[in-house]
Design a protein around this motif. Structure first.
Motif, PDB file in Angstrom:
ATOM      1  N   TYR A 112     -94.154 -10.383-113.218  1.00 32.81           N
ATOM      2  CA  TYR A 112     -92.718 -10.251-112.983  1.00 32.81           C
ATOM      3  C   TYR A 112     -92.111 -11.636-112.795  1.00 32.81           C
ATOM      4  CZ  TYR A 112     -93.573  -5.327-111.588  1.00 32.81           C
ATOM      5  OH  TYR A 112     -93.929  -3.998-111.543  1.00 32.81           O
ATOM      6  N   ASP A 113     -91.130 -11.979-113.624  1.00 32.10           N
ATOM      7  CA  ASP A 113     -90.320 -13.150-113.307  1.00 32.10           C
ATOM      8  C   ASP A 113     -89.196 -12.697-112.376  1.00 32.10           C
ATOM      9  OD1 ASP A 113     -88.317 -11.964-114.889  1.00 32.10           O
ATOM     10  OD2 ASP A 113     -88.711 -13.268-116.609  1.00 32.10           O
ATOM     11  N   ALA A 114     -88.257 -13.568-112.096  1.00 33.21           N
ATOM     12  CA  ALA A 114     -87.219 -13.254-111.100  1.00 33.21           C
ATOM     13  C   ALA A 114     -86.334 -12.079-111.505  1.00 33.21           C
ATOM     14  CB  ALA A 114     -86.364 -14.491-110.848  1.00 33.21           C
ATOM     15  N   GLU A 115     -86.232 -11.811-112.801  1.00 35.83           N
ATOM     16  CA  GLU A 115     -85.336 -10.760-113.282  1.00 35.83           C
ATOM     17  C   GLU A 115     -86.057  -9.465-113.618  1.00 35.83           C
ATOM     18  OE1 GLU A 115     -82.180 -11.393-113.059  1.00 35.83           O
ATOM     19  OE2 GLU A 115     -82.685 -13.429-112.436  1.00 35.83           O
ATOM     20  N   ALA A 116     -87.358  -9.443-113.575  1.00 34.11           N
ATOM     21  CA  ALA A 116     -88.109  -8.263-114.000  1.00 34.11           C
ATOM     22  C   ALA A 116     -88.018  -7.144-112.963  1.00 34.11           C
ATOM     23  CB  ALA A 116     -89.562  -8.629-114.255  1.00 34.11           C
ATOM     24  N   ARG A 117     -88.100  -5.925-113.462  1.00 31.23           N
ATOM     25  CA  ARG A 117     -88.090  -4.734-112.624  1.00 31.23           C
ATOM     26  C   ARG A 117     -89.073  -3.727-113.221  1.00 31.23           C
ATOM     27  NH1 ARG A 117     -85.535  -8.170-110.662  1.00 31.23           N
ATOM     28  NH2 ARG A 117     -83.388  -8.153-109.882  1.00 31.23           N
ATOM     29  N   MET A 118     -89.397  -2.701-112.435  1.00 38.64           N
ATOM     30  CA  MET A 118     -90.175  -1.573-112.935  1.00 38.64           C
ATOM     31  C   MET A 118     -89.491  -0.298-112.465  1.00 38.64           C
ATOM     32  SD  MET A 118     -92.925  -0.580-114.659  1.00 38.64           S
ATOM     33  CE  MET A 118     -94.075  -1.949-114.637  1.00 38.64           C
ATOM     34  N   GLY A 119     -88.986   0.479-113.416  1.00 42.91           N
ATOM     35  CA  GLY A 119     -88.284   1.697-113.057  1.00 42.91           C
ATOM     36  C   GLY A 119     -89.205   2.723-112.418  1.00 42.91           C
TER      37      GLY A 119
END
Length: 207
Positions: A112-119
């Motif tokens: 995960y970089d700073a903008e990554a997410r996991m729904g």
């Protein structure tokens, strides 16, 4: 080192958060392994055409939405699942209080970089319902652990810091869960990781 140690947290029946379970030396060892696997990291394309914001590499079995395969897109074999990682998973399951002969054969390594997410999603592509084991390295991620029925409430949000362990099984094995936010700059500088890594172990039940 925490001035006041963070306590064990039961997220739900069968779901346990063990803070600081990996010490710095163990985190460094796991990070070194992740760096060996990192050249295989890719962003997965979903059936609706979207692209996941995390980068992923798999060991043992390749996760392809929403199934597993033994081969990559180019026809090459999936990276092997190392026995030492299975040993670590068995220690984790025991520490979380599960009495099960845990034999994981899948690892999903997500960056995960700073903008990554996991729904919010369920881990339901395996044939086994043995527990899921999750290790965190690097920046803190806000982990949302929900219910087994849908993506709505109730859920619990918890900060997962570097070295934290989460194990969920039993009646929470199919709970919806995800990562809603990354907190940049929160990693221990001594670890040497910019970003967040999550290593998730599962039992496929397919062999």
């Amino acid at each position: 080192m925490e001035l006041i140690p963070r306590p064990k947290l039961d997220l739900a029946p069968g779901a346990v958060h063990l803070p600081d379970w990996l010490d710095l030396a163990a985190q460094r060892d796991l990070l070194a392994a992740c760096r060996e696997w990192a050249p295989g990291m890719r962003q997965q394309r979903l059936p609706n055409g979207g692209v996941m914001s995390v980068r992923m590499v798999c060991l043992g079995w390749q996760w392809v939405p929403y199934r597993y395969t033994r081969v990559l897109d180019d026809g090459s074999a999936v990276l092997p699942f190392p026995e030492w990682l299975g040993d670590l998973g068995r220690r984790a399951v025991a520490a979380a209080g599960f009495a099960v002969d845990y034999r994981p054969d899948i690892a999903l390594v997500n960056f995960y970089d700073a903008e990554a997410r996991m729904g919010l999603h369920q881990d339901k592509d395996e044939r086994s319902l043995d527990p899921v084991v999750s290790f965190s390295l690097g920046n803190t991620g806000v982990f949302r652990f929900g219910n087994t029925e849908n993506r709505g409430r109730p859920w619990t949000d918890v900060d997962l810091r570097s070295g934290d362990l989460v194990v969920f099984g039993g009646e929470s094995r199919l709970a919806y869960h995800g990562v809603t936010k990354i907190r940049p700059g929160t990693a221990d500088p001594d670890l040497g990781l910019s970003g967040r890594l999550n290593i998730t172990l599962r039992v496929s039940g397919m062999d």
